[in-house]
Scaffold this motif. Structure first.
Motif, PDB file in Angstrom:
ATOM      1  N   GLN A 237      31.411  13.920 110.659  1.00 53.02           N
ATOM      2  CA  GLN A 237      30.361  13.566 109.697  1.00 53.02           C
ATOM      3  C   GLN A 237      30.989  12.873 108.486  1.00 53.02           C
ATOM      4  O   GLN A 237      31.613  11.833 108.645  1.00 53.02           O
ATOM      5  CB  GLN A 237      29.538  14.786 109.321  1.00 53.02           C
ATOM      6  N   PHE A 238      30.886  13.451 107.270  1.00 46.45           N
ATOM      7  CA  PHE A 238      31.388  12.791 106.069  1.00 46.45           C
ATOM      8  C   PHE A 238      32.562  13.572 105.493  1.00 46.45           C
ATOM      9  O   PHE A 238      32.571  14.804 105.487  1.00 46.45           O
ATOM     10  CB  PHE A 238      30.285  12.665 105.022  1.00 46.45           C
ATOM     11  N   ASP A 239      33.548  12.826 104.978  1.00 49.44           N
ATOM     12  CA  ASP A 239      34.743  13.453 104.426  1.00 49.44           C
ATOM     13  C   ASP A 239      34.604  13.780 102.946  1.00 49.44           C
ATOM     14  O   ASP A 239      35.144  14.785 102.471  1.00 49.44           O
ATOM     15  CB  ASP A 239      35.962  12.530 104.625  1.00 49.44           C
ATOM     16  N   LEU A 240      33.920  12.903 102.181  1.00 47.15           N
ATOM     17  CA  LEU A 240      33.836  13.082 100.729  1.00 47.15           C
ATOM     18  C   LEU A 240      32.423  12.805 100.229  1.00 47.15           C
ATOM     19  O   LEU A 240      31.756  11.887 100.718  1.00 47.15           O
ATOM     20  CB  LEU A 240      34.814  12.143 100.004  1.00 47.15           C
ATOM     21  N   PHE A 241      31.997  13.586  99.251  1.00 49.46           N
ATOM     22  CA  PHE A 241      30.774  13.342  98.484  1.00 49.46           C
ATOM     23  C   PHE A 241      29.504  13.274  99.339  1.00 49.46           C
ATOM     24  O   PHE A 241      28.471  12.822  98.859  1.00 49.46           O
ATOM     25  CB  PHE A 241      30.894  12.048  97.671  1.00 49.46           C
ATOM     26  N   GLY A 242      29.589  13.654 100.586  1.00 47.86           N
ATOM     27  CA  GLY A 242      28.423  13.627 101.440  1.00 47.86           C
ATOM     28  C   GLY A 242      28.025  12.245 101.925  1.00 47.86           C
ATOM     29  O   GLY A 242      26.945  12.080 102.514  1.00 47.86           O
ATOM     30  N   VAL A 244      31.012   9.489 102.265  1.00 47.63           N
ATOM     31  CA  VAL A 244      32.238   8.738 102.601  1.00 47.63           C
ATOM     32  C   VAL A 244      32.701   9.139 103.995  1.00 47.63           C
ATOM     33  O   VAL A 244      32.994  10.313 104.256  1.00 47.63           O
ATOM     34  CB  VAL A 244      33.352   8.994 101.584  1.00 47.63           C
ATOM     35  N   THR A 245      32.771   8.180 104.914  1.00 53.23           N
ATOM     36  CA  THR A 245      33.164   8.446 106.291  1.00 53.23           C
ATOM     37  C   THR A 245      34.682   8.370 106.460  1.00 53.23           C
ATOM     38  O   THR A 245      35.408   7.885 105.574  1.00 53.23           O
ATOM     39  CB  THR A 245      32.516   7.446 107.248  1.00 53.23           C
ATOM     40  N   ARG A 246      35.159   8.830 107.599  1.00 54.66           N
ATOM     41  CA  ARG A 246      36.592   8.769 107.897  1.00 54.66           C
ATOM     42  C   ARG A 246      37.068   7.310 107.943  1.00 54.66           C
ATOM     43  O   ARG A 246      38.162   6.988 107.451  1.00 54.66           O
ATOM     44  CB  ARG A 246      36.858   9.479 109.235  1.00 54.66           C
ATOM     45  N   GLY A 247      36.266   6.413 108.535  1.00 58.40           N
ATOM     46  CA  GLY A 247      36.649   5.010 108.590  1.00 58.40           C
ATOM     47  C   GLY A 247      36.788   4.392 107.211  1.00 58.40           C
ATOM     48  O   GLY A 247      37.688   3.582 106.961  1.00 58.40           O
ATOM     49  N   GLN A 248      35.900   4.748 106.284  1.00 57.87           N
ATOM     50  CA  GLN A 248      35.986   4.237 104.920  1.00 57.87           C
ATOM     51  C   GLN A 248      37.223   4.781 104.217  1.00 57.87           C
ATOM     52  O   GLN A 248      37.917   4.054 103.497  1.00 57.87           O
ATOM     53  CB  GLN A 248      34.720   4.604 104.148  1.00 57.87           C
ATOM     54  N   LEU A 249      37.480   6.060 104.422  1.00 57.47           N
ATOM     55  CA  LEU A 249      38.631   6.691 103.783  1.00 57.47           C
ATOM     56  C   LEU A 249      39.938   6.058 104.252  1.00 57.47           C
ATOM     57  O   LEU A 249      40.850   5.798 103.453  1.00 57.47           O
ATOM     58  CB  LEU A 249      38.622   8.185 104.099  1.00 57.47           C
ATOM     59  N   LEU A 250      40.042   5.777 105.559  1.00 57.13           N
ATOM     60  CA  LEU A 250      41.249   5.167 106.094  1.00 57.13           C
ATOM     61  C   LEU A 250      41.393   3.706 105.676  1.00 57.13           C
ATOM     62  O   LEU A 250      42.505   3.152 105.701  1.00 57.13           O
ATOM     63  CB  LEU A 250      41.236   5.257 107.622  1.00 57.13           C
ATOM     64  N   SER A 251      40.280   3.072 105.287  1.00 62.72           N
ATOM     65  CA  SER A 251      40.327   1.663 104.889  1.00 62.72           C
ATOM     66  C   SER A 251      40.735   1.479 103.435  1.00 62.72           C
ATOM     67  O   SER A 251      41.165   0.385 103.057  1.00 62.72           O
ATOM     68  CB  SER A 251      38.958   1.012 105.117  1.00 62.72           C
TER      69      SER A 251
END
Length: 277
Positions: A237-242, A244-251
């Protein structure tokens, strides 16, 4: 819109009989063919661009270079998928890392694999590591674009629920919801648009490192944007703040590294006006 009736299996060969035993059939999926097509087109363009006055790569380098990059994509993509998205599962079953036939590839892992492969190739061929990255960067979006088309045909990595006129119902979706065809968004942005910009930008001498830097910045921006329309991984699901996805975080590291590389390369160019790529 209803998803077009596309069989993810492009070709089925067999079954075969050998030693009294029946094997197969052997299914060849569109997803794998898309990657092969992407590698083939990238190989052709690499041969065409090799030997230009503003690149360090010669035609004699291309075959080995493509081989290094292909292995980097496959090995890095698999390791990245396991460690970035299914680390807990891997801890319970370490041998799952090697069961590649069960599927699973990660772009960010593939990128790291390509960087390692280019570092090894640059050392072996005695070529500038940054210049080699600048040469390869415009070719990467070809594989990305075809890979996303493969995702679309395989009905995987679909988008979030929406009511836009072009929303699509995927037959494999157990919820039967109208969703964004996010695979096509990514194929357009990460494939067609990114390739067009980088191919144009790299067609003339540029500060060393700036082509690779532009690739990192644009891909990160396109991926972060597209993730707002893509369904998050069910088990994450979401990694941060409800949101932010894993793909966004890795980017995000790609974005910051790309900006830093662009600033450094252009500052270096201003300090040495006569230098080229």
């Amino acid at each position: 819109m209803t998803y077009p009736d596309i069989d993810p299996v492009a070709l089925s060969i067999g079954p075969f009989e050998f030693g009294g035993q029946s094997y197969g059939p052997l299914d060849i999926h569109w997803y794998g063919l898309m990657y092969l097509l992407g590698i083939g087109i990238a190989w052709f363009l690499a041969l065409r661009r090799a030997g230009f006055s503003h690149t360090v790569v010669q035609r004699s380098h291309v075959e080995n270079l493509v081989t290094y990059v292909a292995f980097g994509v496959i090995l890095g993509g698999r390791v990245g998928y396991v460690f970035f998205y299914h680390f807990d599962y891997w801890l319970s079953d370490p041998l799952w890392l090697f069961r590649v036939w069960e599927g699973g590839m990660s772009f960010h892992g593939g990128l790291l694999g390509v960087i390692v492969a280019l570092a090894l190739f640059s050392w072996r061929a005695r070529l500038s590591f940054l210049a080699l990255n600048d040469f390869v960067a415009p070719l990467v979006p070809i594989g990305l674009g075809f890979g996303r088309l493969g995702n679309f045909i395989g009905q995987e990595l679909w988008g979030r629920q929406t009511d836009v006129p072009w929303a699509m119902v995927f037959p494999k979706d157990p919820e039967g919801l109208a969703r964004h065809p996010s695979q096509l968004y990514q194929a357009t942005l990460e494939g067609l648009v990114l390739f067009t910009v980088l191919y144009w930008y790299s067609s003339k001498p540029r500060p060393r490192g700036s082509v690779a830097g532009l690739f990192l910045v644009l891909y990160a921006c396109f991926r972060i944007f597209a993730e707002f329309f893509r369904q998050p991984d069910q088990h994450i699901q979401f990694d941060l703040f409800g949101w932010v996805t894993r793909g966004q975080l890795l980017s995000l590291p790609m974005l910051f590294l790309g900006i830093g590389l662009l600033v450094w390369s252009w500052q270096r160019q201003r300090q040495r006006p006569s230098s080229g790529q």
